[in-house]
Design a protein around this motif. Structure first.
Motif, PDB file in Angstrom:
ATOM      1  N   GLU A 167      23.417 -11.704  -7.028  1.00 30.63           N
ATOM      2  CA  GLU A 167      24.036 -11.058  -8.185  1.00 30.63           C
ATOM      3  C   GLU A 167      25.064  -9.999  -7.811  1.00 30.63           C
ATOM      4  N   ARG A 168      24.961  -9.433  -6.610  1.00 29.77           N
ATOM      5  CA  ARG A 168      25.817  -8.326  -6.221  1.00 29.77           C
ATOM      6  C   ARG A 168      26.429  -8.569  -4.839  1.00 29.77           C
ATOM      7  N   GLU A 169      27.622  -8.037  -4.660  1.00 29.14           N
ATOM      8  CA  GLU A 169      28.281  -8.175  -3.366  1.00 29.14           C
ATOM      9  C   GLU A 169      27.632  -7.261  -2.323  1.00 29.14           C
ATOM     10  N   THR A 170      27.311  -6.027  -2.737  1.00 32.18           N
ATOM     11  CA  THR A 170      26.644  -5.089  -1.836  1.00 32.18           C
ATOM     12  C   THR A 170      25.472  -4.437  -2.568  1.00 32.18           C
ATOM     13  N   LEU A 171      24.519  -3.928  -1.781  1.00 34.42           N
ATOM     14  CA  LEU A 171      23.338  -3.255  -2.335  1.00 34.42           C
ATOM     15  C   LEU A 171      23.157  -1.911  -1.652  1.00 34.42           C
ATOM     16  N   LYS A 172      22.633  -0.945  -2.378  1.00 35.88           N
ATOM     17  CA  LYS A 172      22.185   0.314  -1.788  1.00 35.88           C
ATOM     18  C   LYS A 172      20.660   0.332  -1.800  1.00 35.88           C
ATOM     19  N   VAL A 173      20.071   0.594  -0.642  1.00 38.13           N
ATOM     20  CA  VAL A 173      18.614   0.583  -0.512  1.00 38.13           C
ATOM     21  C   VAL A 173      18.177   1.835   0.235  1.00 38.13           C
ATOM     22  N   VAL A 174      17.099   2.434  -0.229  1.00 37.67           N
ATOM     23  CA  VAL A 174      16.598   3.697   0.310  1.00 37.67           C
ATOM     24  C   VAL A 174      16.275   3.571   1.799  1.00 37.67           C
ATOM     25  N   ASP A 175      16.760   4.542   2.580  1.00 38.22           N
ATOM     26  CA  ASP A 175      16.582   4.493   4.034  1.00 38.22           C
ATOM     27  C   ASP A 175      15.742   5.650   4.571  1.00 38.22           C
ATOM     28  N   ASP A 176      15.242   6.523   3.670  1.00 40.23           N
ATOM     29  CA  ASP A 176      14.464   7.677   4.135  1.00 40.23           C
ATOM     30  C   ASP A 176      12.995   7.602   3.711  1.00 40.23           C
ATOM     31  N   GLN A 177      12.523   6.414   3.407  1.00 37.11           N
ATOM     32  CA  GLN A 177      11.096   6.161   3.208  1.00 37.11           C
ATOM     33  C   GLN A 177      10.669   5.152   4.262  1.00 37.11           C
ATOM     34  N   ILE A 178       9.607   5.476   4.999  1.00 39.37           N
ATOM     35  CA  ILE A 178       9.174   4.673   6.140  1.00 39.37           C
ATOM     36  C   ILE A 178       7.797   4.084   5.868  1.00 39.37           C
ATOM     37  N   GLY A 179       7.643   2.794   6.175  1.00 38.57           N
ATOM     38  CA  GLY A 179       6.349   2.155   5.952  1.00 38.57           C
ATOM     39  C   GLY A 179       6.187   0.884   6.759  1.00 38.57           C
ATOM     40  N   GLN A 180       5.209   0.072   6.340  1.00 31.74           N
ATOM     41  CA  GLN A 180       4.822  -1.132   7.071  1.00 31.74           C
ATOM     42  C   GLN A 180       4.800  -2.333   6.123  1.00 31.74           C
ATOM     43  N   PRO A 181       5.862  -3.114   6.042  1.00 30.32           N
ATOM     44  CA  PRO A 181       5.816  -4.323   5.216  1.00 30.32           C
ATOM     45  C   PRO A 181       4.645  -5.204   5.647  1.00 30.32           C
ATOM     46  N   THR A 182       3.859  -5.661   4.677  1.00 27.54           N
ATOM     47  CA  THR A 182       2.623  -6.388   4.986  1.00 27.54           C
ATOM     48  C   THR A 182       2.532  -7.651   4.136  1.00 27.54           C
ATOM     49  N   TYR A 249       6.590   8.919   3.927  1.00 25.23           N
ATOM     50  CA  TYR A 249       5.998   8.342   5.141  1.00 25.23           C
ATOM     51  C   TYR A 249       4.705   7.642   4.740  1.00 25.23           C
ATOM     52  N   SER A 250       4.728   6.317   4.765  1.00 24.25           N
ATOM     53  CA  SER A 250       3.589   5.525   4.301  1.00 24.25           C
ATOM     54  C   SER A 250       2.888   4.777   5.422  1.00 24.25           C
ATOM     55  N   VAL A 251       3.007   5.264   6.643  1.00 23.69           N
ATOM     56  CA  VAL A 251       2.444   4.550   7.787  1.00 23.69           C
ATOM     57  C   VAL A 251       0.949   4.843   7.889  1.00 23.69           C
ATOM     58  N   LEU A 252       0.152   3.782   7.873  1.00 23.94           N
ATOM     59  CA  LEU A 252      -1.297   3.908   7.961  1.00 23.94           C
ATOM     60  C   LEU A 252      -1.757   3.563   9.366  1.00 23.94           C
ATOM     61  N   GLY A 253      -2.637   4.393   9.907  1.00 30.71           N
ATOM     62  CA  GLY A 253      -3.249   4.076  11.188  1.00 30.71           C
ATOM     63  C   GLY A 253      -4.154   2.876  11.014  1.00 30.71           C
ATOM     64  N   ARG A 254      -3.795   1.769  11.605  1.00 31.91           N
ATOM     65  CA  ARG A 254      -4.470   0.505  11.328  1.00 31.91           C
ATOM     66  C   ARG A 254      -5.889   0.487  11.870  1.00 31.91           C
ATOM     67  N   THR A 255      -6.768  -0.188  11.128  1.00 30.73           N
ATOM     68  CA  THR A 255      -8.143  -0.402  11.542  1.00 30.73           C
ATOM     69  C   THR A 255      -8.289  -1.878  11.855  1.00 30.73           C
TER      70      THR A 255
END
Length: 275
Positions: A167-182, A249-255
């Motif tokens: 739908e769009r030529e370019t996108l803006k996406v947040v770069d200052d939130q860190i996490g783990q795509p799962t 910062y959404s990084v979880l110490g994995r179990t």
């Protein structure tokens, strides 16, 4: 074993049910129409004759929860307590799905399972309340926190990025939130392993390894889809305000281990399946 999955038609629930069926397990999936977890009587009527219940029923509309907190609480806290109570009554092993939003997102190293809760949003508060209710009602239950879920069977970030790419030529996406795509398929395997290995009640963190930002996640989605990743441009959280505050910062110490690969490898596998 005989499994019951509440919220069994959602993104995670669908992958869990499919995995259990592939393994030859007896599994029943219910949605709110068959079992309204807000009613303890409905839960009692449903949860008979099962060895394991996985509670994936949840209010997950993070922004809407800011103006509908009582409704979110009725599912995320009261509903979780009802499932935990009946599981204790019937001797059913319980796994409950929770979230990184129970933490404040200000850490600089991965959150460990015993880290104090400090939710900053209505959604986070209702999920934290559900965790507390489960621990008070059924200490044998396993509470699995996860984050940044995506999969084949429901709306999620991957599908949104691919739609916007058309739908769009370019996108803006947040770069200052860190996490783990799962990937939900990896998380489903993790949950099954917790039960099959007889893990004790308590808190567990189920996420893929490695970390990235939402912008990095989006760029990898574009790249794997054969699109120009340079079409994705970074922005800050302040550039993209939302009703509910997002953890920085959404990084979880994995179990244990979710999947066998870093998040990007699981993303590639999922997208190869879809193609």
């Amino acid at each position: 074993m005989r499994w019951l999955v509440t919220g069994g038609r959602g993104m995670f629930g669908t992958d869990l049910v499919l995995l259990l069926q592939e393994r030859g397990e007896d599994v029943v999936a219910v949605g709110s129409a068959e079992c309204d977890v807000r009613s303890v009587d409905a839960v009692r009527a449903t949860m008979q004759g099962f060895d394991v219940v996985v509670n994936a029923a949840a209010w997950t509309a993070v922004d809407d929860a800011e103006t509908h907190e009582p409704e979110a609480f009725s599912i995320n806290a009261v509903g979780a307590r009802n499932v935990a109570l009946v599981a204790a009554e019937t001797g059913t092993r319980m796994v409950h799905l929770s979230t990184d939003y129970v933490f404040d997102g200000t850490a600089t190293e991965p959150y460990q399972p015993d880290h104090p809760q400090n939710p900053q949003s209505a959604y986070g508060r209702t999920k934290a309340a559900g965790e507390w209710a489960i621990r008070a009602t059924n200490p044998d239950a396993l509470i699995v926190r996860t984050a940044w879920l995506y999969g084949e069977h429901g709306p999620n970030f991957v599908k949104t990025m691919l739609r916007l790419a058309g739908e769009r030529e370019t996108l803006k996406v947040v770069d200052d939130q860190i996490g783990q795509p799962t990937w939900t398929k990896d998380l489903a395997a993790y949950v099954v392993d917790l039960i099959e290995t007889g893990q004790p009640g308590g808190y567990y963190h189920g996420t893929s390894s490695g970390t990235t930002s939402w912008c990095g996640f989006a760029k990898e989605i574009f790249r794997l889809a054969g699109l120009d990743a340079e079409r994705v441009n970074p922005c800050t959280t302040n550039d993209f305000p939302r009703p509910a505050p997002r953890p920085a910062y959404s990084v979880l110490g994995r179990t244990g281990s979710v999947g066998t690969s870093e998040w990007a490898a699981s993303l590639r596998e999922m997208m190869e399946i879809k193609s």
